[in-house]
Design an enzyme around this catalytic site. Structure first.
Site, PDB file in Angstrom:
ATOM      1  N   SER A  39       0.906  -1.205   0.040  1.00 10.32           N
ATOM      2  CA  SER A  39       0.125   0.125  -0.031  1.00 10.32           C
ATOM      3  C   SER A  39       0.692   1.329   0.165  1.00 10.32           C
ATOM      4  O   SER A  39       0.526   2.252  -0.679  1.00 10.32           O
ATOM      5  CB  SER A  39      -0.928   0.009   1.081  1.00 10.32           C
ATOM      6  OG  SER A  39      -1.871  -0.936   1.059  1.00 10.32           O
ATOM      7  N   ALA A  40       1.783   1.275   0.768  1.00  7.98           N
ATOM      8  CA  ALA A  40       2.714   2.444   0.808  1.00  7.98           C
ATOM      9  C   ALA A  40       3.609   2.455  -0.379  1.00  7.98           C
ATOM     10  O   ALA A  40       4.040   3.240  -1.113  1.00  7.98           O
ATOM     11  CB  ALA A  40       3.547   2.605   2.123  1.00  7.98           C
ATOM     12  N   GLU A  57       9.888  -6.826  -4.236  1.00  4.83           N
ATOM     13  CA  GLU A  57       8.566  -7.420  -3.742  1.00  4.83           C
ATOM     14  C   GLU A  57       8.761  -8.934  -3.678  1.00  4.83           C
ATOM     15  O   GLU A  57       8.945  -9.407  -4.731  1.00  4.83           O
ATOM     16  CB  GLU A  57       7.315  -6.769  -4.632  1.00  4.83           C
ATOM     17  CG  GLU A  57       6.255  -7.767  -4.353  1.00  4.83           C
ATOM     18  CD  GLU A  57       5.697  -7.498  -2.853  1.00  4.83           C
ATOM     19  OE1 GLU A  57       5.299  -8.568  -2.164  1.00  4.83           O
ATOM     20  OE2 GLU A  57       5.830  -6.428  -2.256  1.00  4.83           O
ATOM     21  N   HIS A 107      -4.275  -4.430  11.770  1.00  5.99           N
ATOM     22  CA  HIS A 107      -4.008  -3.087  11.588  1.00  5.99           C
ATOM     23  C   HIS A 107      -2.662  -2.726  12.604  1.00  5.99           C
ATOM     24  O   HIS A 107      -2.683  -2.020  13.416  1.00  5.99           O
ATOM     25  CB  HIS A 107      -5.226  -2.563  12.252  1.00  5.99           C
ATOM     26  CG  HIS A 107      -6.395  -2.524  11.405  1.00  5.99           C
ATOM     27  ND1 HIS A 107      -7.630  -1.984  11.843  1.00  5.99           N
ATOM     28  CD2 HIS A 107      -6.774  -2.985  10.099  1.00  5.99           C
ATOM     29  CE1 HIS A 107      -8.531  -2.032  11.075  1.00  5.99           C
ATOM     30  NE2 HIS A 107      -8.010  -2.740   9.911  1.00  5.99           N
TER      31      HIS A 107
END
Length: 504
Positions: free
Chosen positions: A18-19, A38, A442
């Site tokens: 996401s970042a 990745e 989270h």
């Protein structure tokens, strides 16, 4: 490990999540050369794009980081979810789009993180999103991340919002606008019912400026000349040289693990940074399931699935766009989400099971827990140490929220036509909580941003005591935002890329 000939770029970005997707894309668009590392595979697959594929992708593209036994939950040994795929956790998560509250970011600034107040970060939230409700002083349009109302309309969701207003809570027309408090339908990062992650919104749309993406290559450690980060050594033996900086975007578990393996941490061989891996935080969630008096997604038959497929294709909404939070109530302490479906997930394997019994799920989230954990290495692998219910105030406040959600469903007239009894009857509160508290992944805080001795990065996201090394992901958040963490992570990446581009 046998080392292969080195490759190089201005920036080496570790993690295309996401970042990292945003950081890499924006740096490349500014004219820099970028290599992204990745460890996971491609996100070009239907179980990523479609909400109904979450059960599959959660199991198949998940780090499932091990946790130590948790004494506060009778020794239960959990795993911690994180996406191992292009797009990271943004490719396997529930797509629920929540920014948090202005007070969250103002508290960051008050703690020494100058430049991270709500007024500072609001332009970055607005720049990221393409909100279907239109632009105003809080919301943005035209950004790469499509944000829409949840496309699954169900009478249980509508009844829950009505019940909340009957109980005295406000109806909120936009919980990502002027105020978060109150009840509303959920917002999701979907475009016409399909996932719009930062990988899909940013990495795929940069054209000629696209960074060179090295999939299935896991960063093992950073190499230094003195205290200057010069290259990244990968699991396949490749050495990637960074001309300007190494940027860690591997998440709140992966990033501290790389730092620790690289000699950056408590009594580190490169630099002593005692707080690396400390300050681990996660939202606590009480997961409650109820029998339903009306049909839910659990009992869809072939005809209904065919109709849902047609609806997704023609309108971009319907049952196949369903997410775990479809309507939400935000109070000062809690986020309560409802979903017209019930399911169980084996945390060790990531396998999700759906019973063919009509039911719905209520998730009560404690927004600002006090408990803290840490990430440590077990050999070379990260392991999470976190006693989730050890802080008595957290247990009490979570039980208060759970009791409130049960009372709302039991007592308000709007729910009477849809809600039957809970699948698990009342028992002693703390025993129920030990069995039914879960993580919704989270994690933040393990490379905390700040200016005090306990900080790992400064407000410009530089790792203290080092040169040419930055962290741009959820690990730098000093405290949890009030709600799901994906939108704040994308905001942080957008601002972090700006900081890197100006050479601060």
């Amino acid at each position: 490990m046998r080392t292969r000939p080195a490759d190089s770029a201005d920036y080496v970005v570790v993690g295309a999540g996401s970042a990292g997707s945003i950081v890499a894309s924006r740096l490349a668009a500014s004219g820099a050369s970028v290599i992204v590392l990745e460890a996971g595979g491609t996100d070009r697959r239907p179980d990523v794009a479609m909400a109904i594929g979450m059960a599959s992708i959660y199991r198949r593209a998940n780090w499932l980081y091990p946790c130590t036994p948790d004494p506060s939950k009778n020794g239960f040994t959990d795993t911690f979810a994180a996406g191992r795929i292009v797009g990271g956790s943004g490719s396997i998560n529930a797509m629920v789009y929540v920014r948090g509250r202005a007070e969250d970011y103002d508290a960051w600034a008050d703690s020494g993180c100058i430049g991270w107040s709500f007024n500072d970060v609001l332009p970055h939230f607005r720049a990221v999103e393409d909100w279907e409700g239109g632009a105003d002083e809080y919301r943005g349009t035209g950004g790469p991340i499509a944000v829409s109302w949840c496309g699954h309309r169900h009478e249980i969701n509508d009844a829950f919002i009505s019940a909340a207003t009957e109980a005295g809570f406000a109806f909120n027309p936009d919980h990502n606008g002027a105020s978060q408090l109150g009840a509303s339908r959920s917002q999701v990062n979907q475009r016409r019912g399909l996932r719009c992650s930062s990988a899909r919104g940013y990495l795929r749309d940069t054209g000629a400026d696209a960074p060179r993406l090295r999939a299935r290559t896991q960063a093992v450690k950073i190499e230094f000349t003195g205290t200057r980060a010069t290259s990244v050594l990968c699991s396949n033996g490749a050495r990637i040289v960074a001309g300007q900086a190494v940027v860690l975007c591997a998440g709140a578990i992966g990033t501290p693990a790389i730092l620790l393996r690289s000699g950056v941490g408590p009594s580190g061989s490169v630099v002593d940074v005692p707080a690396v891996g400390e300050n681990f935080q996660d939202h606590l969630v009480a997961l409650d399931t109820w029998r339903s008096k009306v049909p839910t997604s659990n009992t869809l038959g072939p005809r209904e699935l065919l109709q849902a497929t047609a609806t997704l294709i023609t309108r971009g909404d319907g049952a196949l766009t369903a997410v775990p939070f479809e309507a939400e109530l935000f109070t000062e302490d809690h986020q309560i989400g409802i979903c017209p479906m019930h399911f169980t997930t084996d945390k060790s394997s990531g396998r999700t099971t759906f019973e063919r019994i009509d039911g719905f799920t209520v998730s009560t989230v404690l927004l600002n827990p006090s408990g803290r954990g840490r990430v440590r290495l077990d050999g070379d692998r990260p392991r999470v140490e976190f006693e989730r219910l050890a802080h008595p105030d957290d247990s009490r406040r979570l039980l208060d929220g759970w009791s409130m959600s049960r009372e709302l469903i039991r007592s308000q007239p709007a729910m009477r036509s849809v809600a039957d009894a809970p699948f698990i009857n009342d028992c002693d509160g703390i025993d129920w909580l030990r069995a039914n508290e879960v993580s919704i992944a989270h994690a933040v805080g393990t490379c905390r941003m700040g200016t005090d001795d306990g900080a790992v990065v400064d407000p410009e996201l530089r790792v203290v005591g080092t040169e040419s090394l930055r962290v741009v992901d959820a690990s730098v958040m000093p405290t949890l935002p009030s709600g799901n963490t994906n939108a704040p992570t994308m905001m942080l990446a957008h601002r972090g890329a700006e900081i890197l581009s100006r050479g601060a």
